[in-house]
Design a protein around this motif. Structure first.
Motif, PDB file in Angstrom:
ATOM      1  N   GLU A 121      -6.351  11.882   4.088  1.00  0.00           N
ATOM      2  CA  GLU A 121      -7.389  10.896   4.395  1.00  0.00           C
ATOM      3  C   GLU A 121      -8.564  10.982   3.443  1.00  0.00           C
ATOM      4  OE1 GLU A 121      -9.221  11.389   8.153  1.00  0.00           O
ATOM      5  OE2 GLU A 121      -9.538  13.541   7.933  1.00  0.00           O
TER       6      GLU A 121
ATOM      7  N   ARG B  60     -11.358  -5.481   1.573  1.00  0.00           N
ATOM      8  CA  ARG B  60     -11.427  -4.942   2.932  1.00  0.00           C
ATOM      9  C   ARG B  60     -11.758  -6.058   3.905  1.00  0.00           C
ATOM     10  NH1 ARG B  60     -13.825  -0.611   4.464  1.00  0.00           N
ATOM     11  NH2 ARG B  60     -13.959   0.402   2.449  1.00  0.00           N
TER      12      ARG B  60
ATOM     13  N   GLU C 298       0.831  -1.194   0.000  1.00  0.00           N
ATOM     14  CA  GLU C 298       0.000   0.000   0.000  1.00  0.00           C
ATOM     15  C   GLU C 298       0.868   1.247   0.000  1.00  0.00           C
ATOM     16  OE1 GLU C 298      -2.433  -0.214   3.472  1.00  0.00           O
ATOM     17  OE2 GLU C 298      -3.879  -1.601   2.574  1.00  0.00           O
TER      18      GLU C 298
ATOM     19  N   GLY D 255      -2.780   4.091   3.359  1.00  0.00           N
ATOM     20  CA  GLY D 255      -3.662   2.945   3.130  1.00  0.00           C
ATOM     21  C   GLY D 255      -4.181   2.806   1.724  1.00  0.00           C
ATOM     22  N   TYR D 256      -3.708   3.635   0.795  1.00  0.00           N
ATOM     23  CA  TYR D 256      -4.211   3.580  -0.577  1.00  0.00           C
ATOM     24  C   TYR D 256      -3.534   2.456  -1.355  1.00  0.00           C
ATOM     25  CZ  TYR D 256      -6.410   8.116   0.157  1.00  0.00           C
ATOM     26  OH  TYR D 256      -7.197   9.140   0.619  1.00  0.00           O
TER      27      TYR D 256
END
Length: 572
Positions: free
Chosen positions: A542, A295, A58, A62-63
């Motif tokens: 974010e 996820r 990543e 978190g991308y």
């Protein structure tokens, strides 16, 4: 289209602009948190986020990128050429260019193909007329229907004059996006009976799914994975915070912010849906998936797995033109004509088709693994172009729009894993919009779209405009002016005349599309810069990932093709 109609549309949008500007405040909004340093820079070979994808890692914050290499017909296979058996519509009484109504004869040929287990329903060159003298209200019997597997409608080409034209002479003021189109592929059945409870929390990126049992799931099966929220009716003792916990997670940071009261949470009972294929069924009530889950699956959200199989599959439309009598006028929700619709369908296609004078072009409803390729749209102004409604893993590519659509591409509900690529707008309008129409649409790829903008509607009553981690890759923004300073988004719920909150009409629209990944977005006018939140610069925070903004040479040019080419390298 008449000059009056063109003027009316322009006036409508100008009115929205004036009213929206009046509703916004001058107060500058800030973006929490501070940008990640240093900002991303395009690599010499590949963009950093793609390099990380190949390494199975990543980006900070978190991308990461979803894997779209198995999108479309039969998990990424080429559209097949079906050779027979042949059911020639002429043999059933449908003769082109004779001025007679051909609908009953065409439907009879399709019905015979279905009885035989499938085949090619073949059309000669020329025009076939539907409902040529019919003055009844538009209903089922006025459209073409395919309700069984293995049926292909094939013409002699899509060019008017020497190809096949299917002309629909009937229209209605009562058509909406789920209503009748000229050609309808429809099934009343979708999932197999086996519904499986996932028995453990499963980490993001895992391919192993433990189940309570194995029913109707085999190696190679296509399965859906769903997480569900509780409702006030089923859990009256729960607080609102608990009821909307999954919604908040899927739309974060939208509902994390202090201004949460700005947003209206709509229906969210089943906000997460993910489609993939089973690689292996084990002896321990487990399945191994072909793709890692994007996820974490949590038991408190009651995750389920079930097999997906439509009784209508391996079907298609190819090499013809669909024409209607739409004149360019319509009202919201009162669309009068449609081209092709798929409802509860999987593994089908549309190839080398032209569509002219419709309000709705091609609509996918609860359908998966459809490939739509090489489409030309012309004629009167319309509303929805390609509609992806609660549909997953579809490949839509090589689209040429010669006329205006308010929403040239629409994604709604839990639509995920779709790829829309290689769209070119050569119409006289710079208003064609890519529309996230409300809900949780996530992990969709929009790449190499030219002369369009991001214009989302339908957000207020159905949470945000979209879910998380959609990717906008090498999109060329149109020259549309008057919507902020070349902002990437040119419409959202903040732009509505009814909005009177604190957010900027266009610059803050990214909030309604949380955690979108922008790579290589540019402006169609040389020297003009695209802005996101009033900035032409790259940033990670974010809310969004922005890389290579205003860089026309971000590599790879096609993320989809690169993933397919480098299948063996992913995660190495």
């Amino acid at each position: 289209m008449t000059n009056n109609m063109t003027l009316a549309i322009k006036c409508f949008f100008f009115s929205l602009l004036l009213i929206s500007l009046a509703a916004c405040t001058d107060e500058e909004q800030t973006d929490p948190p501070a940008p990640v340093e240093p900002p991303p820079e395009p690599g010499e070979t590949y963009t950093p986020i793609y390099e990380k994808f190949l390494q199975g890692e990543e980006i900070e914050g978190g991308y990461t990128l979803f894997n779209w290499q198995d999108t479309g017909y039969k998990m990424g296979e080429e559209i097949p050429h079906i050779t027979g058996p042949i059911f020639h519509v002429n043999d059933y009484g449908a003769n082109p260019n004779d001025g007679q109504d051909d609908l009953i004869a065409i439907q009879t040929a399709i019905d015979e193909a279905e009885k035989a287990g499938g085949g090619v329903v073949l059309f000669d060159a020329g025009q076939y007329d539907l409902n040529i003298e019919n003055d009844e209200d538009f209903s089922d019997e006025h459209a073409i229907w395919v309700r069984s597997a293995n049926v292909v409608l094939r013409g002699a080409g899509r060019e008017k004059g020497n190809g096949t034209v299917i002309k629909q002479w009937k229209k209605s003021d009562n058509i909406n996006t789920v209503s009748l189109h000229t050609i309808n592929f429809h099934s009343n059945e979708w999932s197999l009976p086996g519904v499986h409870t996932i028995t453990e929390d499963v980490a993001k990126g895992s391919t192993r799914i433990p189940l309570n049992r194995i029913v109707d799931v085999t190696d190679g099966a296509v399965v859906g994975i769903r997480m569900q929220a509780w409702t006030a009716e089923t859990k009256p003792e729960m607080s609102e915070e608990e009821l909307y916990e999954l919604t908040n997670e899927l739309l974060s940071p939208l509902y994390d912010s202090e201004d949460r009261e700005e947003y209206v949470q709509g229906p969210s009972q089943m906000p997460f849906f993910f489609t993939t294929q089973v690689k292996e069924v084990t002896d321990n009530n487990e399945v191994i998936l072909a793709s890692p889950i994007p996820r974490a699956l949590r038991l408190k959200y009651r995750p389920l797995l079930f097999a997906l199989k439509s009784k209508v599959n391996n079907c298609g439309v190819e090499d013809l033109l669909i024409e209607s009598i739409h004149d360019g006028s319509y009202i919201e929700g009162g669309y009068d004509t449609g081209g092709i619709a798929f409802t509860n369908i999987d593994d089908c296609w549309v190839n080398n088709v032209a569509i002219q004078d419709t309000t709705l072009d091609i609509s996918l409803h609860n359908s998966r693994h459809i490939t739509i390729n090489d489409i030309v749209v012309d004629g009167a102004y319309g509303h929805h172009g390609i509609g992806i409604y609660r549909s997953d893993n579809n490949l839509i590519q090589n689209l040429h729009y010669k006329t205006y659509r308010n929403h040239v591409v629409t994604l709604t509900g839990t639509s995920s894993g779709n790829v829309v690529r290689n769209l070119n707008n050569t119409s006289d309008s710079d208003l064609l919009g890519i529309d996230f129409h409300g809900g949780f649409a996530s992990y969709n790829l929009l790449e190499n779209l030219r002369n369009v903008t991001l214009q989302s509607s339908g957000g207020w009553g159905s949470n945000a405009h979209s879910g998380q981690y959609n990717v906008v890759w090498n999109l060329v923004r149109s020259a549309l002016t008057g919507r902020g300073d070349n902002e990437a988004y040119t419409y959202c719920s903040y732009s509505s005349y009814s909005y009177d909150g604190p957010y900027d009409t266009w610059a803050d629209c990214y909030r309604q599309h949380p955690k979108t990944i922008f790579v290589g977005m540019t402006h169609i006018t040389p020297g003009e810069l695209v802005n996101i939140k009033k900035s032409p610069d790259d940033i990670i925070n974010e809310w969004r990932y922005v890389e290579g903004l205003n860089n026309p040479d971000v590599q790879p040019r096609s993320l989809y093709e690169a993933q397919r080419t480098n299948k063996s390298m992913v995660g190495q």
